[in-house]
Design an enzyme around this catalytic site. Structure first.
Site, PDB file in Angstrom:
ATOM      1  CB  SER A  86      -0.956  -0.042   1.197  1.00  0.00           C
ATOM      2  OG  SER A  86      -2.025   0.860   1.028  1.00  0.00           O
ATOM      3  CD  GLU A 177      -3.051  16.355  16.149  1.00  0.00           C
ATOM      4  OE1 GLU A 177      -3.482  17.300  15.466  1.00  0.00           O
ATOM      5  OE2 GLU A 177      -3.800  15.566  16.766  1.00  0.00           O
ATOM      6  CG  HIS A 236      -5.557  -2.742   0.779  1.00  0.00           C
ATOM      7  ND1 HIS A 236      -4.837  -2.579  -0.390  1.00  0.00           N
ATOM      8  CD2 HIS A 236      -5.059  -1.824   1.655  1.00  0.00           C
ATOM      9  CE1 HIS A 236      -3.965  -1.595  -0.232  1.00  0.00           C
ATOM     10  NE2 HIS A 236      -4.065  -1.137   0.993  1.00  0.00           N
TER      11      HIS A 236
END
Length: 256
Positions: A86, A177, A236
């Site tokens: 990925s 974040e 996946h």
């Protein structure tokens, strides 16, 4: 230069393994232990803003591929086999087209060289609901996440990232974040029109829609010698859903 964290096991031909978004090197340790039985030294690497590696505001595939090149230089690895899943597959592709002489064989797990619209927002939204200042255990965190993410496997994958920052205080290993603000970068295509003409294998899950039939031309444009194969009974996360078949197909490619 900051160096990526890794775990190195085995002796022999080097394989560098790159995890996906919100993952970590530990996700691959079971397969790594199998590769080392066949004459490979495995480098399980945490990419920037993930696992135990450094955090940075800079986050795209050029930065991440440069991290791997710096890692290889530090460890005196002239050339290596590289496996990426990925997001890690995008990093591996970027590295292969940028410095093809440093890659023996490229194995990409369930990702194509194309742009993917942001699609992780439900996971990001669920993680944002965790108030780690008040949550005192993974069990409590799982109870919160289960309200937004019904899939047990996805929750367990995410909760592996929780660790004790200090006594009584949990935190994420990944840089939440930065990552939540960099969703567009995760989906970006590799930033190169160059080619890697070495051996390449793209493995896709038969239940996954990440590599479609009309992606094959784009794959061949960057990787003209690429083979595309399918892992059955897998989506996946094909290396976790059907590890036996993934290992067999990957080992055959690495040894061919």
């Amino acid at each position: 230069m900051e160096l990526l964290h890794s775990k190195i096991i085995g002796e022999g031909k080097p394989i560098i393994i790159l995890h996906g978004f919100l993952g970590m090197s530990d996700n691959w340790k079971t397969l790594a232990n199998q590769y080392i039985q066949h004459g490979f030294q495995v480098h399980l690497v945490d990419q920037r803003n993930h696992g135990k590696s450094f955090h940075s505001e800079d986050f795209d595939y050029e930065f991440m591929s440069e991290d791997i090149l710096n890692y290889m230089d530090f460890h005196h690895i002239g050339a290596a086999n590289i496996i990426g899943h990925s997001m890690g597959g995008k990093t591996a592709m970027q590295l292969a087209v940028s410095v093809p002489e440093r890659i023996h064989k490229l194995l990409v797990a369930d990702i194509a060289p194309k742009y993917y619209p942001p699609h992780h927002q439900p996971i990001i939204d669920a993680l944002a609901k965790l108030d780690l200042a008040t949550i005192g255990s993974r069990k409590e965190a799982d109870e919160v996440l289960s309200q937004y993410l019904p899939e047990f496997g996805i929750r367990q994958f995410l909760l592996k990232n929780l660790h004790w920052i200090e006594a009584g205080k949990l935190g994420f290993r990944f840089n939440f974040e930065v990552l939540k603000d960099k969703m567009d970068e995760i989906g970006e295509n590799i930033s190169s029109t160059s080619k890697f003409e070495g051996p390449a294998l793209f493995l896709r899950g038969d239940r996954s829609e990440y590599i479609l039939q009309n992606d094959l031309l784009e794959i061949k444009k960057h990787f003209p010698n690429a083979e595309i194969d399918t892992v059955s009974n897998a989506g996946h996360w094909l290396h976790a859903e059907n590890p036996k078949q993934f290992f067999e197909k990957s080992l055959h490619f690495l040894n061919s």
